[in-house]
Design a protein around this motif. Sequence first.
Motif, PDB file in Angstrom:
ATOM      1  N   ILE A 144       0.832  -1.206   0.000  1.00 21.39           N
ATOM      2  CA  ILE A 144       0.000   0.000   0.000  1.00 21.39           C
ATOM      3  C   ILE A 144       0.866   1.254   0.000  1.00 21.39           C
ATOM      4  N   GLU A 145       1.941   1.250   0.773  1.00 22.17           N
ATOM      5  CA  GLU A 145       2.811   2.426   0.799  1.00 22.17           C
ATOM      6  C   GLU A 145       3.402   2.698  -0.580  1.00 22.17           C
ATOM      7  N   ALA A 146       3.841   1.639  -1.266  1.00 23.40           N
ATOM      8  CA  ALA A 146       4.392   1.806  -2.611  1.00 23.40           C
ATOM      9  C   ALA A 146       3.338   2.348  -3.570  1.00 23.40           C
ATOM     10  N   GLN A 147       2.100   1.903  -3.428  1.00 21.15           N
ATOM     11  CA  GLN A 147       1.038   2.371  -4.318  1.00 21.15           C
ATOM     12  C   GLN A 147       0.645   3.813  -4.013  1.00 21.15           C
ATOM     13  N   LEU A 148       0.619   4.170  -2.747  1.00 19.97           N
ATOM     14  CA  LEU A 148       0.271   5.550  -2.386  1.00 19.97           C
ATOM     15  C   LEU A 148       1.324   6.540  -2.866  1.00 19.97           C
ATOM     16  N   LYS A 149       2.570   6.098  -2.995  1.00 16.83           N
ATOM     17  CA  LYS A 149       3.637   6.962  -3.494  1.00 16.83           C
ATOM     18  C   LYS A 149       3.550   7.192  -5.001  1.00 16.83           C
ATOM     19  N   HIS A 150       2.837   6.302  -5.690  1.00 13.03           N
ATOM     20  CA  HIS A 150       2.797   6.329  -7.156  1.00 13.03           C
ATOM     21  C   HIS A 150       2.291   7.692  -7.644  1.00 13.03           C
ATOM     22  N   PRO A 151       2.969   8.303  -8.628  1.00  7.59           N
ATOM     23  CA  PRO A 151       2.597   9.655  -9.092  1.00  7.59           C
ATOM     24  C   PRO A 151       1.129   9.800  -9.485  1.00  7.59           C
ATOM     25  N   GLU A 152       0.571   8.810 -10.185  1.00  6.00           N
ATOM     26  CA  GLU A 152      -0.830   8.920 -10.607  1.00  6.00           C
ATOM     27  C   GLU A 152      -1.779   8.858  -9.410  1.00  6.00           C
ATOM     28  N   VAL A 153      -1.432   8.032  -8.430  1.00  7.17           N
ATOM     29  CA  VAL A 153      -2.260   7.947  -7.225  1.00  7.17           C
ATOM     30  C   VAL A 153      -2.176   9.248  -6.446  1.00  7.17           C
ATOM     31  N   GLN A 154      -0.969   9.791  -6.324  1.00  6.40           N
ATOM     32  CA  GLN A 154      -0.797  11.066  -5.629  1.00  6.40           C
ATOM     33  C   GLN A 154      -1.525  12.203  -6.350  1.00  6.40           C
ATOM     34  N   ALA A 155      -1.499  12.171  -7.682  1.00  6.81           N
ATOM     35  CA  ALA A 155      -2.207  13.197  -8.455  1.00  6.81           C
ATOM     36  C   ALA A 155      -3.708  13.144  -8.174  1.00  6.81           C
ATOM     37  N   LEU A 156      -4.230  11.928  -8.055  1.00  5.01           N
ATOM     38  CA  LEU A 156      -5.654  11.759  -7.734  1.00  5.01           C
ATOM     39  C   LEU A 156      -5.953  12.292  -6.335  1.00  5.01           C
ATOM     40  N   ILE A 157      -5.094  11.956  -5.380  1.00  4.71           N
ATOM     41  CA  ILE A 157      -5.305  12.391  -3.998  1.00  4.71           C
ATOM     42  C   ILE A 157      -5.245  13.913  -3.872  1.00  4.71           C
ATOM     43  N   GLN A 158      -4.303  14.530  -4.583  1.00  8.86           N
ATOM     44  CA  GLN A 158      -4.066  15.972  -4.438  1.00  8.86           C
ATOM     45  C   GLN A 158      -4.990  16.838  -5.281  1.00  8.86           C
ATOM     46  N   ASP A 159      -5.774  16.219  -6.164  1.00  6.50           N
ATOM     47  CA  ASP A 159      -6.679  16.974  -7.033  1.00  6.50           C
ATOM     48  C   ASP A 159      -7.858  17.504  -6.210  1.00  6.50           C
ATOM     49  N   LYS A 160      -7.838  18.788  -5.916  1.00  8.67           N
ATOM     50  CA  LYS A 160      -8.862  19.399  -5.072  1.00  8.67           C
ATOM     51  C   LYS A 160     -10.227  19.479  -5.753  1.00  8.67           C
ATOM     52  N   ASP A 161     -10.243  19.384  -7.072  1.00  8.41           N
ATOM     53  CA  ASP A 161     -11.504  19.485  -7.811  1.00  8.41           C
ATOM     54  C   ASP A 161     -12.155  18.121  -8.037  1.00  8.41           C
ATOM     55  N   LYS A 162     -11.460  17.078  -7.652  1.00  5.34           N
ATOM     56  CA  LYS A 162     -11.969  15.728  -7.901  1.00  5.34           C
ATOM     57  C   LYS A 162     -13.087  15.392  -6.932  1.00  5.34           C
ATOM     58  N   HIS A 163     -14.148  14.796  -7.452  1.00  7.52           N
ATOM     59  CA  HIS A 163     -15.303  14.430  -6.639  1.00  7.52           C
ATOM     60  C   HIS A 163     -15.726  13.013  -6.978  1.00  7.52           C
ATOM     61  N   PHE A 164     -16.112  12.266  -5.959  1.00  2.70           N
ATOM     62  CA  PHE A 164     -16.675  10.931  -6.161  1.00  2.70           C
ATOM     63  C   PHE A 164     -17.938  10.781  -5.331  1.00  2.70           C
ATOM     64  N   ASP A 165     -18.880   9.986  -5.852  1.00  4.46           N
ATOM     65  CA  ASP A 165     -20.119   9.702  -5.138  1.00  4.46           C
ATOM     66  C   ASP A 165     -19.995   8.457  -4.265  1.00  4.46           C
ATOM     67  N   LEU A 166     -18.973   7.649  -4.534  1.00  7.03           N
ATOM     68  CA  LEU A 166     -18.805   6.399  -3.794  1.00  7.03           C
ATOM     69  C   LEU A 166     -17.360   5.928  -3.929  1.00  7.03           C
ATOM     70  N   VAL A 167     -16.846   5.349  -2.855  1.00  6.04           N
ATOM     71  CA  VAL A 167     -15.555   4.664  -2.889  1.00  6.04           C
ATOM     72  C   VAL A 167     -15.795   3.192  -2.579  1.00  6.04           C
ATOM     73  N   MET A 168     -15.252   2.302  -3.431  1.00  3.83           N
ATOM     74  CA  MET A 168     -15.330   0.861  -3.222  1.00  3.83           C
ATOM     75  C   MET A 168     -13.913   0.342  -3.032  1.00  3.83           C
ATOM     76  N   VAL A 169     -13.689  -0.444  -1.975  1.00  7.72           N
ATOM     77  CA  VAL A 169     -12.340  -0.928  -1.699  1.00  7.72           C
ATOM     78  C   VAL A 169     -12.371  -2.405  -1.327  1.00  7.72           C
ATOM     79  N   GLU A 170     -11.232  -3.064  -1.534  1.00  6.02           N
ATOM     80  CA  GLU A 170     -11.091  -4.405  -0.989  1.00  6.02           C
ATOM     81  C   GLU A 170     -10.910  -4.255   0.514  1.00  6.02           C
ATOM     82  N   PHE A 171     -11.790  -4.869   1.294  1.00  4.14           N
ATOM     83  CA  PHE A 171     -11.811  -4.655   2.742  1.00  4.14           C
ATOM     84  C   PHE A 171     -10.821  -5.587   3.421  1.00  4.14           C
ATOM     85  N   LEU A 172      -9.553  -5.322   3.154  1.00  4.24           N
ATOM     86  CA  LEU A 172      -8.470  -6.133   3.687  1.00  4.24           C
ATOM     87  C   LEU A 172      -7.317  -5.260   4.154  1.00  4.24           C
TER      88      LEU A 172
END
Length: 517
Positions: A110-138
């Motif tokens: 997870i740490e390696a994935q959170l560091k990934h530039p595309e993932v960070q770009a998604l996290i830091q995008d202040k204009d990004k909006h989602f109606d739902l988050v679905m995750v593997e519950f593990l």
Amino acid sequence: MLKLLLFFNVIRLCLYSVDSYKILGIFPVPSISHQIVFQPIWKELSLRGHEVTVITPNPLNDKSLVNLTEIDVSFSYKIFIESNLQESITKDVPVNGVVDFIFTLMLNIIEAQLKHPEVQALIQDKDKHFDLVMVEFLNPAVYAFSARFQCPLIGMTSLGALLGGHDAVGNPSHPLLHSDFFLPSTGELSFFDRVYNTMYTIWYRYNYYYNVLPHHDKLVKKYIGDDLPYLGDIERNVSMLFINENSIFHSIKPNVPAVIELSNMHIKKKKPLPKDLQNELDTATEGVVYFSLGSNVRSANLSEHLREQIIGALSEVPYKIIWKWEDDYLPGQPKNVIIRPWLPQQDILGHPNIKVFVTQGGQQSAEEAIYYGVPLVGMPFFGDQFLITEKIANLGIAHVVNPETLTKQQLKAAIVEVAENSKYREKAKEMSALSLDMPLTGLEKAIWWTEYVIRHKGARHLRSPVLNIPWYQYVLLDVIGFILLVCLIVTFVLYKIILLGIKGRQKYSRHIKLKVS
């Protein structure tokens, strides 16, 4: 052809989709056996007109899915492979050691994935909006995405849920009736099994809530935002939990409405086999044994001794063998054995000449075998494989062998027994009919409930009220303590009354004696 597919997708969207929502999916485990369970869901949501973004190590890369954006984190496979999972969580390793290993491994991934530039770009995008988050519950760290985007959370599992998942929605998880899938005990438990399961659940919860969650919380504060709520609070705010469990080989549970059981999620329509395999299967009038240990147990990594026992057994059975062998060369390859690094498993199991499926006992493999009515020989190595193989053996559709003590005679006898004794196939056909007789498919249930959660901006009303009371009240410690206190007081009062009565009687007796004398 692509234009035609796009046209039909547009027509499908017009027919089936009324509202379009923005959905984020995070499925971080670099294992295809996990990913194939979730892929049909994000594909179908995209086809229904929803704007779907997915973080996954196994992107579909399907250009016809115009509403799907995939962030490829396939580099995670390197971390997964280097962990040497196959040798690190064998049967000899204590269950708590297996759990600790998996959580540590997933924390690194997870740490390696959170560091990934595309993932960070998604996290830091202040204009990004989602109606739902679905995750593997593990992996608890990914739950934080729902808090980052301030939207409802749906948890999903490719297996049964861990204890933390059940706790998050207030689902009962009795240590004797519904034990964790890491525990290899099923059916009627001995006294010491019950003691072990109880101690394990106490250890697991202590370890999870006071070790695992705090470590993941530090991770999300570092990479997602230090203004987020505590990760344990985010987890307990999950709206719904989709559990990939099959009633055929999982114990029946009294689930709360927020838990939706899915099964056969990854089963696809049968496709034509490659010509060479089709020919091999068609001409095998004596029958075929399909041998595969799944995606997490590589046949090519087996010990030399175990490999020799398997080869010895396969060379002596009177059937053709199709073996998923991940290397180009198999030492001592028998003439009746065909090897391939990859095989279309579902399509092979659907061929009428398949007599036996030798499997490690992964849930998806077991579901596929039952779907096609194919009996099995189970060879479990770790995790839930012991539970699954024991269950399918109890159902009468499989024979189980122990890879640690396996001899060629044992494996040969197991394969011949399952192939030649018609009771195994008849029972497998019976289980197939039972598993398919459902009002809705797993995928249909998953899509309906996903859109339900979005429409109502969560589903807190479906969660158990147990989440609103302290644990000591749930297990009635306060009530038991009160009853014991009342009993103690009543006993003490009765004791004092009796004691006073005895003393009074003694005084009266002395008084009478003095009066007489």
